[in-house]
Design a protein around this motif. Structure first.
Motif, PDB file in Angstrom:
ATOM      1  N   THR A  57       0.832  -1.195   0.000  1.00 36.00           N
ATOM      2  CA  THR A  57       0.000   0.000   0.000  1.00 36.00           C
ATOM      3  C   THR A  57       0.869   1.250   0.000  1.00 36.00           C
ATOM      4  O   THR A  57       1.973   1.253   0.555  1.00 36.00           O
ATOM      5  CB  THR A  57      -0.945   0.032   1.207  1.00 36.00           C
ATOM      6  OG1 THR A  57      -0.177  -0.038   2.404  1.00 36.00           O
ATOM      7  CG2 THR A  57      -1.922  -1.133   1.165  1.00 36.00           C
ATOM      8  N   TYR A  59       0.351   5.675   0.340  1.00 34.87           N
ATOM      9  CA  TYR A  59      -0.575   6.758   0.661  1.00 34.87           C
ATOM     10  C   TYR A  59       0.036   8.112   0.319  1.00 34.87           C
ATOM     11  O   TYR A  59       1.246   8.305   0.435  1.00 34.87           O
ATOM     12  CB  TYR A  59      -0.924   6.744   2.153  1.00 34.87           C
ATOM     13  CG  TYR A  59      -1.672   5.520   2.593  1.00 34.87           C
ATOM     14  CD1 TYR A  59      -0.996   4.408   3.081  1.00 34.87           C
ATOM     15  CD2 TYR A  59      -3.061   5.469   2.512  1.00 34.87           C
ATOM     16  CE1 TYR A  59      -1.678   3.270   3.476  1.00 34.87           C
ATOM     17  CE2 TYR A  59      -3.755   4.335   2.911  1.00 34.87           C
ATOM     18  CZ  TYR A  59      -3.052   3.240   3.383  1.00 34.87           C
ATOM     19  OH  TYR A  59      -3.747   2.116   3.776  1.00 34.87           O
ATOM     20  N   THR A  68      -7.120   4.520   5.292  1.00 33.25           N
ATOM     21  CA  THR A  68      -6.652   3.150   5.118  1.00 33.25           C
ATOM     22  C   THR A  68      -7.342   2.533   3.913  1.00 33.25           C
ATOM     23  O   THR A  68      -8.577   2.527   3.835  1.00 33.25           O
ATOM     24  CB  THR A  68      -6.941   2.301   6.363  1.00 33.25           C
ATOM     25  OG1 THR A  68      -6.329   2.901   7.505  1.00 33.25           O
ATOM     26  CG2 THR A  68      -6.401   0.890   6.186  1.00 33.25           C
ATOM     27  N   SER A  70      -8.076  -0.864   1.706  1.00 31.05           N
ATOM     28  CA  SER A  70      -8.121  -2.312   1.883  1.00 31.05           C
ATOM     29  C   SER A  70      -8.925  -2.913   0.738  1.00 31.05           C
ATOM     30  O   SER A  70      -9.615  -2.199   0.005  1.00 31.05           O
ATOM     31  CB  SER A  70      -8.736  -2.680   3.238  1.00 31.05           C
ATOM     32  OG  SER A  70     -10.075  -2.215   3.319  1.00 31.05           O
TER      33      SER A  70
END
Length: 116
Positions: A57, A59, A68, A70
């Motif tokens: 991941t 960001y 977050t 997912s």
């Protein structure tokens, strides 16, 4: 052909939370990389977060620690949990799926409005 349907946007107060969903139909969901973008009025579309096929991941600095990303491959759905929302998070949020062959698919966008 992959189709994406986004949901979960809304109008909230600063400090509140929202969870965006992006449900995919068609294709093999687990083989797609996923990216969330957003576009505020009068601004260019910007990267928010990504979730690769391998599970990594990334960001944007502006959302790190608050958002977050997912995915649930069994449900063909990707999520963006957004906590401690700020007025500057106000934008239309889009999900994008990209196959390993390079084909990309976009959702229709969902509006998030955060008031102070």
């Amino acid at each position: 052909q992959v189709q994406l349907v986004e949901s979960g946007g809304g109008s909230v107060q600063a400090g509140d939370s929202l969870r965006l969903s992006c449900a995919a139909s068609g294709g093999t969901f687990s083989r797609y990389g996923i990216v969330w973008f957003r576009q505020a009025p009068g601004k260019e579309r910007e990267f928010v977060a990504s979730f690769s096929v391998s599970g990594s991941t990334v960001y944007a600095d502006s959302v790190k620690g608050r958002f977050t990303i997912s995915r649930d491959n069994a449900k063909n759905t990707v999520y963006l949990q957004m906590n401690n929302l700020k007025p500057e998070d106000t934008a239309v949020y889009y999900c994008k799926l990209t196959s390993i062959s390079g084909n990309s698919y976009w959702g229709q966008g969902t509006q998030v409005t955060v008031s102070s």
